[in-house]
Design a protein around this motif. Sequence first.
Motif, PDB file in Angstrom:
ATOM      1  N   GLN A 220       0.207-105.477 -77.515  1.00 12.71           N
ATOM      2  CA  GLN A 220       0.543-105.875 -78.885  1.00 12.71           C
ATOM      3  C   GLN A 220       0.154-104.751 -79.831  1.00 12.71           C
ATOM      4  OE1 GLN A 220      -1.877-109.367 -79.014  1.00 12.71           O
ATOM      5  NE2 GLN A 220      -0.434-110.622 -77.832  1.00 12.71           N
ATOM      6  N   ALA A 221       1.163-104.096 -80.390  1.00  7.70           N
ATOM      7  CA  ALA A 221       0.929-102.989 -81.316  1.00  7.70           C
ATOM      8  C   ALA A 221       1.111-103.460 -82.744  1.00  7.70           C
ATOM      9  CB  ALA A 221       1.891-101.847 -81.024  1.00  7.70           C
ATOM     10  N   PHE A 222       0.247-103.000 -83.620  1.00  7.93           N
ATOM     11  CA  PHE A 222       0.381-103.327 -85.035  1.00  7.93           C
ATOM     12  C   PHE A 222      -0.321-102.258 -85.861  1.00  7.93           C
ATOM     13  CE2 PHE A 222      -3.947-104.959 -85.253  1.00  7.93           C
ATOM     14  CZ  PHE A 222      -4.166-105.401 -83.961  1.00  7.93           C
ATOM     15  N   GLY A 223      -0.077-102.309 -87.167  1.00  9.01           N
ATOM     16  CA  GLY A 223      -0.701-101.351 -88.070  1.00  9.01           C
ATOM     17  C   GLY A 223       0.264-100.406 -88.760  1.00  9.01           C
ATOM     18  N   GLY A 224       1.547-100.520 -88.454  1.00 10.19           N
ATOM     19  CA  GLY A 224       2.511 -99.644 -89.098  1.00 10.19           C
ATOM     20  C   GLY A 224       2.704-100.002 -90.564  1.00 10.19           C
TER      21      GLY A 224
ATOM     22  N   CYS B 169      -3.489-101.204 -80.605  1.00 13.60           N
ATOM     23  CA  CYS B 169      -2.763-101.795 -79.479  1.00 13.60           C
ATOM     24  C   CYS B 169      -3.740-102.653 -78.693  1.00 13.60           C
ATOM     25  CB  CYS B 169      -2.166-100.714 -78.596  1.00 13.60           C
ATOM     26  SG  CYS B 169      -1.384-101.336 -77.092  1.00 13.60           S
ATOM     27  N   GLN B 170      -3.517-103.946 -78.728  1.00 13.93           N
ATOM     28  CA  GLN B 170      -4.352-104.858 -77.957  1.00 13.93           C
ATOM     29  C   GLN B 170      -3.668-105.150 -76.628  1.00 13.93           C
ATOM     30  OE1 GLN B 170      -4.910-108.191 -80.620  1.00 13.93           O
ATOM     31  NE2 GLN B 170      -6.696-107.236 -81.566  1.00 13.93           N
ATOM     32  N   ALA B 171      -4.493-105.316 -75.609  1.00 15.98           N
ATOM     33  CA  ALA B 171      -3.960-105.515 -74.260  1.00 15.98           C
ATOM     34  C   ALA B 171      -4.653-106.701 -73.613  1.00 15.98           C
ATOM     35  CB  ALA B 171      -4.156-104.253 -73.428  1.00 15.98           C
ATOM     36  N   PRO B 172      -4.255-107.904 -73.939  1.00 19.49           N
ATOM     37  CA  PRO B 172      -4.952-109.079 -73.421  1.00 19.49           C
ATOM     38  C   PRO B 172      -4.754-109.341 -71.940  1.00 19.49           C
ATOM     39  CG  PRO B 172      -3.045-109.728 -74.717  1.00 19.49           C
ATOM     40  CD  PRO B 172      -3.196-108.257 -74.891  1.00 19.49           C
ATOM     41  N   GLY B 173      -3.768-108.688 -71.318  1.00 15.22           N
ATOM     42  CA  GLY B 173      -3.444-109.031 -69.941  1.00 15.22           C
ATOM     43  C   GLY B 173      -4.036-108.136 -68.877  1.00 15.22           C
ATOM     44  N   PHE B 174      -4.717-107.051 -69.284  1.00 11.83           N
ATOM     45  CA  PHE B 174      -5.275-106.146 -68.292  1.00 11.83           C
ATOM     46  C   PHE B 174      -6.390-105.341 -68.947  1.00 11.83           C
ATOM     47  CE2 PHE B 174      -3.617-102.113 -69.866  1.00 11.83           C
ATOM     48  CZ  PHE B 174      -2.579-102.535 -70.683  1.00 11.83           C
ATOM     49  N   SER B 175      -7.161-104.645 -68.133  1.00 11.01           N
ATOM     50  CA  SER B 175      -8.233-103.812 -68.657  1.00 11.01           C
ATOM     51  C   SER B 175      -7.748-102.390 -68.898  1.00 11.01           C
ATOM     52  CB  SER B 175      -9.416-103.769 -67.684  1.00 11.01           C
ATOM     53  OG  SER B 175     -10.377-102.822 -68.126  1.00 11.01           O
ATOM     54  N   ILE B 176      -7.970-101.884 -70.093  1.00  7.89           N
ATOM     55  CA  ILE B 176      -7.546-100.519 -70.409  1.00  7.89           C
ATOM     56  C   ILE B 176      -8.383 -99.485 -69.657  1.00  7.89           C
ATOM     57  CG2 ILE B 176      -6.606-101.137 -72.656  1.00  7.89           C
ATOM     58  CD1 ILE B 176      -9.171-100.025 -73.926  1.00  7.89           C
TER      59      ILE B 176
ATOM     60  N   ASN C  53     -11.008-104.067 -75.751  1.00 16.44           N
ATOM     61  CA  ASN C  53      -9.814-103.794 -74.935  1.00 16.44           C
ATOM     62  C   ASN C  53      -8.637-103.378 -75.809  1.00 16.44           C
ATOM     63  OD1 ASN C  53      -9.214-103.687 -72.094  1.00 16.44           O
ATOM     64  ND2 ASN C  53      -7.705-105.290 -72.429  1.00 16.44           N
ATOM     65  N   THR C  54      -8.909-102.482 -76.712  1.00 14.36           N
ATOM     66  CA  THR C  54      -7.930-102.063 -77.713  1.00 14.36           C
ATOM     67  C   THR C  54      -7.873-100.537 -77.762  1.00 14.36           C
ATOM     68  OG1 THR C  54      -8.309-104.053 -79.027  1.00 14.36           O
ATOM     69  CG2 THR C  54      -7.307-102.173 -80.151  1.00 14.36           C
ATOM     70  N   VAL C  55      -6.669-100.043 -77.913  1.00  9.43           N
ATOM     71  CA  VAL C  55      -6.426 -98.611 -78.040  1.00  9.43           C
ATOM     72  C   VAL C  55      -5.932 -98.342 -79.459  1.00  9.43           C
ATOM     73  CG1 VAL C  55      -5.017 -96.702 -77.206  1.00  9.43           C
ATOM     74  CG2 VAL C  55      -5.897 -98.372 -75.596  1.00  9.43           C
ATOM     75  N   TYR C  56      -6.304 -97.186 -80.003  1.00  6.78           N
ATOM     76  CA  TYR C  56      -5.957 -96.862 -81.381  1.00  6.78           C
ATOM     77  C   TYR C  56      -5.214 -95.526 -81.445  1.00  6.78           C
ATOM     78  CZ  TYR C  56      -9.647-100.292 -82.133  1.00  6.78           C
ATOM     79  OH  TYR C  56     -10.415-101.429 -82.097  1.00  6.78           O
ATOM     80  N   LEU C  57      -4.460 -95.361 -82.507  1.00  4.97           N
ATOM     81  CA  LEU C  57      -3.852 -94.079 -82.822  1.00  4.97           C
ATOM     82  C   LEU C  57      -4.076 -93.831 -84.305  1.00  4.97           C
ATOM     83  CD1 LEU C  57      -2.214 -91.681 -81.677  1.00  4.97           C
ATOM     84  CD2 LEU C  57      -0.164 -92.806 -82.578  1.00  4.97           C
ATOM     85  N   GLN C  58      -5.006 -92.935 -84.597  1.00  3.20           N
ATOM     86  CA  GLN C  58      -5.245 -92.532 -85.979  1.00  3.20           C
ATOM     87  C   GLN C  58      -4.271 -91.413 -86.316  1.00  3.20           C
ATOM     88  OE1 GLN C  58      -7.473 -93.733 -88.345  1.00  3.20           O
ATOM     89  NE2 GLN C  58      -6.450 -92.312 -89.755  1.00  3.20           N
ATOM     90  N   MET C  59      -3.461 -91.651 -87.309  1.00  5.63           N
ATOM     91  CA  MET C  59      -2.425 -90.685 -87.683  1.00  5.63           C
ATOM     92  C   MET C  59      -2.753 -90.133 -89.063  1.00  5.63           C
ATOM     93  SD  MET C  59       0.976 -92.675 -86.299  1.00  5.63           S
ATOM     94  CE  MET C  59       0.879 -93.947 -87.543  1.00  5.63           C
TER      95      MET C  59
END
Length: 122
Positions: A4-8, A21-28, A76-82
């Motif tokens: 699930q991506a958000f923040g745009g 980007c949240q990933a509830p279904g697996f481990s990052i 369990n969240t990945v980020y992209l700082q732009m």
Amino acid sequence: VQLQAFGGGLVQPGGSLRLSCQAPGFSIENYAVAWLRQVPGEEREGVSCLSGAFDSLYYADSVKGRFIMSRNTAKNTVYLQMNNLKPEDTATYYCARGTEYCTLRTGSYAYWGQGTQVTVSS
């Protein structure tokens, strides 16, 4: 597998945004996660990727020095700082899961989240 991506949003040139980007279904920690983007009518482009083992972090040449990919394993969240965004960064941004290895090749990612739109315009 869910991502699930958000923040745009809409930002002026030179501005910043942070995508999540949240990933509830697996481990990052077990899989590589990538950020990819697409402009209508153009091919998808790999922007950055981070391996599950946290030993590989790649950026496309077009974003090096401006974008920073990171993660929070507790969330369990990945980020992209732009940062220093440019009009040519305008695209729909997706997060995607691959194998454990990091690559910017878009075909290596079997699972994609819904996109989040980033528009850079004055």
